[in-house]
Design a protein around this motif. Structure first.
Motif, PDB file in Angstrom:
ATOM      1  N   SER A 372       0.832  -1.363  -0.029  1.00  0.00           N
ATOM      2  CA  SER A 372      -0.126   0.018  -0.142  1.00  0.00           C
ATOM      3  C   SER A 372       0.809   1.207   0.009  1.00  0.00           C
ATOM      4  O   SER A 372       0.513   2.141  -0.729  1.00  0.00           O
ATOM      5  N   ALA A 373       2.011   1.429   1.133  1.00  0.00           N
ATOM      6  CA  ALA A 373       2.920   2.597   0.943  1.00  0.00           C
ATOM      7  C   ALA A 373       3.574   2.500  -0.306  1.00  0.00           C
ATOM      8  O   ALA A 373       3.676   3.741  -1.030  1.00  0.00           O
ATOM      9  N   PHE A 374       4.244   1.410  -0.814  1.00  0.00           N
ATOM     10  CA  PHE A 374       5.034   1.805  -1.895  1.00  0.00           C
ATOM     11  C   PHE A 374       4.225   2.065  -3.102  1.00  0.00           C
ATOM     12  O   PHE A 374       4.572   3.162  -4.063  1.00  0.00           O
ATOM     13  N   THR A 375       2.936   1.648  -3.406  1.00  0.00           N
ATOM     14  CA  THR A 375       2.167   1.934  -4.693  1.00  0.00           C
ATOM     15  C   THR A 375       1.639   3.259  -4.445  1.00  0.00           C
ATOM     16  O   THR A 375       1.539   4.018  -5.455  1.00  0.00           O
ATOM     17  N   ALA A 376       1.225   3.752  -3.416  1.00  0.00           N
ATOM     18  CA  ALA A 376       0.445   5.159  -3.080  1.00  0.00           C
ATOM     19  C   ALA A 376       1.557   6.095  -3.478  1.00  0.00           C
ATOM     20  O   ALA A 376       1.460   7.135  -4.177  1.00  0.00           O
ATOM     21  N   SER A 377       2.687   5.974  -2.920  1.00  0.00           N
ATOM     22  CA  SER A 377       3.936   6.703  -3.034  1.00  0.00           C
ATOM     23  C   SER A 377       4.260   7.252  -4.435  1.00  0.00           C
ATOM     24  O   SER A 377       4.319   8.047  -4.915  1.00  0.00           O
ATOM     25  N   TRP A 378       4.312   5.706  -5.198  1.00  0.00           N
ATOM     26  CA  TRP A 378       4.749   5.694  -6.518  1.00  0.00           C
ATOM     27  C   TRP A 378       3.588   6.381  -7.401  1.00  0.00           C
ATOM     28  O   TRP A 378       3.888   7.210  -8.224  1.00  0.00           O
TER      29      TRP A 378
END
Length: 628
Positions: A372-378
């Motif tokens: 969730s964190a990786f994809t939302a940041s990206w």
């Protein structure tokens, strides 16, 4: 005549092939080499994100040699004008040498394949052209800067914090589970120590605590996971598998999607450099912020909390083939599956103690979800780079690998926006049974904040307003440093040919001052200067770390007498950064009754942590239940 027409046709074909090749960006061409290597040597979410950040930062820094305003992350403006003429050919060559240098360092077992790749691109790996030199210099500087970044690359990314999973049976505590006959090893508990690209501190966006055991929200989350498991649709299974295609590491999948963004927006070399620079660092900083939360809260995974319900009977998904049975977390689960009451579509009435998630549970705490964190940041960074929310990514899933079956009706995945893709990635981990709803919700919130922060910092580099401390420390010459005489009646002479040199007459004094550098991430540092003096009497040296506003008191300072033996001395200045204050360094030298010369040849800043050995990166084969 016929011969002439044949030659003309051959020439046209070659021209068409060359045009097609030149239309592809050299940045995306190198991904064909980088992605499989990342899967091989950087399979963890954290180590994988660092792999791509270093690769694309090196490529970016090499590219800045040709851009009139962009500032390198490590090199600053030191490479400007060093790579030959500003043209496509030189940029391609510099970028190729930068990528080659990084990949050869991280995957030395593929040295021959990398050399062949360079030859196919038309480059000699040992070329001495200006472009080749700039590419290597950029990559070597980035690699050197990251060598002591807190990841413990030298120790094969083993833990340096002494972390141990809690031995108590507290219901909210994360506990490693059995995997192939061994307890899981915690993945990179030290990751909050890694130097970020844009964050002031690892816990800058740390979310609120997760639901407490026994609370209403705790019970609701368990209920959600059980009901989700008992009602998994083919679409949800397909989406869970799609976003779990790279197992625990979302970075390669997101880099592949960045390539899709490049293709659909018809980007060329300059824009690709910036696109992947932002994307990779958005993923990287998200890894630091997410891992800070994971090990700060050390929160239980669904598999542990649901199995703690014991003999309570639940309707849940069950493995239906040998492949799934082998992925089960305990041998008992395989035996109990034979005695379960099988329901349609792979469901079964089973004791909660035997519950299995749809996908394997990763070896690190649950809260927050890394996906969730990786994809939302990206996703947030991509929106800002491209200037619009549109993603328009589609994929069709025809086969479920976990259940080893073809889908009667293929599942069409469609993500019209970047945000939709991030939300799908996050919720897929709940469907997979490896994360709680709160893991996903807080992970998406954190990721969006990180993505915006990375974009703002990247914008400073691209627009030339950044002043990275790494460049100040690595480049000991103007325009990064300027000098002053401290005594007008005994002026010193300054030289920056091989470092920061001051020739002092008797009673003379002089000072080198750096330009104002951007704030360093919060933490304790040691600034180390390598200096030597020659002459008739020791030199009195004073080093100060000063706020950008020199009217304020120094942040740290140290004094030393440097003997005129011609041997190197190391002066160490302990220093604490709050993560927000810009600073400059001043180096003052004074002579007494005899003249002398001071040369500062190297400066390095290192963040200091107490080092306590913890879990290794992986088990040795003979300790993992395998034959000796």
């Amino acid at each position: 005549m016929i011969r002439g027409l044949f030659c003309l046709a051959a020439s046209l074909i070659l021209l068409m092939q060359a045009s097609k090749a030149s239309a592809a960006s050299i940045v995306t061409e190198w991904l064909d080499q980088a992605l499989p290597y990342a899967q091989e040597v950087a399979w963890e979410p954290t180590v994988g994100s660092r792999f791509f950040s270093i690769l694309h930062t090196a490529i970016y820094d090499a590219w800045t040699a040709y851009d009139p305003i962009a500032v390198g992350v490590v090199s600053g403006t030191a490479l400007k004008g060093q790579g030959g003429a500003d043209n496509e050919a030189n940029k391609r060559e510099a970028i190729s040498h930068a990528a080659f240098t990084v990949l050869r360092t991280f995957a030395p077992q593929h040295r021959r394949a990398l050399i062949e790749r360079m030859h196919k691109l038309g480059y000699d790996p040992n070329a001495t052209t200006l472009a080749a030199k700039v590419g290597r210099r950029a990559a070597e500087a980035v690699l050197a800067d990251c060598r002591d970044d807190g990841a413990n690359e030298a120790g094969n990314f083993a833990d340096t914090t002494g972390y141990q999973p809690r031995t108590s049976r507290a219901p909210g505590a994360w506990r490693p589970i059995e995997s192939f006959g061994r307890r899981q090893l915690p993945t990179t508990p030290q990751w909050s120590r890694v130097m970020p690209f844009s964050l002031a501190r690892a816990d800058e966006f740390r979310p609120i605590p997760p639901p407490a055991p026994g609370s209403a929200e705790w019970s609701r989350q368990i209920d959600v996971l059980i009901k989700t498991s008992g009602a998994l649709s083919d679409r949800e299974k397909a989406e869970a598998e799609y976003w779990g295609i790279f197992a625990m590491a979302p970075a390669p999948e997101l880099i592949e999607m960045t390539k899709f963004v490049s293709d659909t927006n018809d980007l060329r070399l300059d824009d690709d450099v910036k696109l992947f620079f932002v994307a990779s660092n958005a993923i990287f900083d998200a890894s630091i912020a997410a891992w800070d939360a994971k090990y700060a809260y050390d929160y239980v995974r669904p598999i542990t909390a649901i199995r703690a319900l014991g003999d309570a009977t639940i309707s849940a998904w069950r493995p239906r083939s040998l492949a799934e049975a082998l992925a089960s977390s305990t041998p008992a689960a395989k035996e109990d599956a034979e005695h379960s009451v099988i329901l349609p579509a792979g469901l079964a009435e089973v004791p909660a103690a035997d519950w299995e998630p749809y996908l394997p549970t990763p070896p690190f705490p649950s809260y927050i979800s890394g996906h969730s964190a990786f994809t939302a940041s990206w996703a947030r960074a991509m929106e800002l780079v491209i200037g619009k929310p549109d993603f328009n990514f589609k994929q069709t899933v025809r086969h479920l690998y976990v259940e080893q079956r073809e889908l009667a009706e293929p599942v069409a995945l469609s993500y019209p926006t970047f945000a939709a893709a991030a939300e799908a990635a996050g919720i897929s981990r709940v469907w997979a049974g490896v994360h709680w709803p709160a893991d996903n919700e807080r992970g998406l919130e954190l990721g969006r904040k990180v993505g915006e922060r990375v974009w703002r910092r990247a914008e400073q580099f691209v627009l030339g307003t950044a002043s990275p401390a790494s460049a100040v420390f690595a480049t000991l010459r103007p325009p990064f440093w300027f000098h002053d005489n401290e005594t007008s009646d005994h002026p010193a002479h300054f030289d920056a040919a091989s470092g920061l040199a001051i020739d002092l007459p008797p009673q003379g004094a002089g000072v080198w001052r750096s330009i104002v550098a951007d704030a360093m991430p919060a933490g304790a540092y040691e600034l180390k200067l390598k200096a030597k003096a020659t002459g008739d009497a020791p030199i009195r040296l004073k080093v100060a770390i000063e706020p950008g506003d020199r009217s304020q008191a120094p942040l740290a300072e140290a004094e030393a007498a440097i003997p005129t033996t011609g041997s190197d001395s190391v002066v160490t200045i302990p220093w604490t950064s709050g993560g927000a204050q810009s600073f400059r360094v001043s180096i003052e030298a004074r002579a007494d009754d005899s003249g002398a010369r001071l040369l500062v040849s190297a400066i390095k800043a290192t963040r200091v942590w107490p080092i306590v050995a913890g879990s290794p990166r992986y088990y040795e084969p003979n300790s993992a239940g395998q034959p000796e």
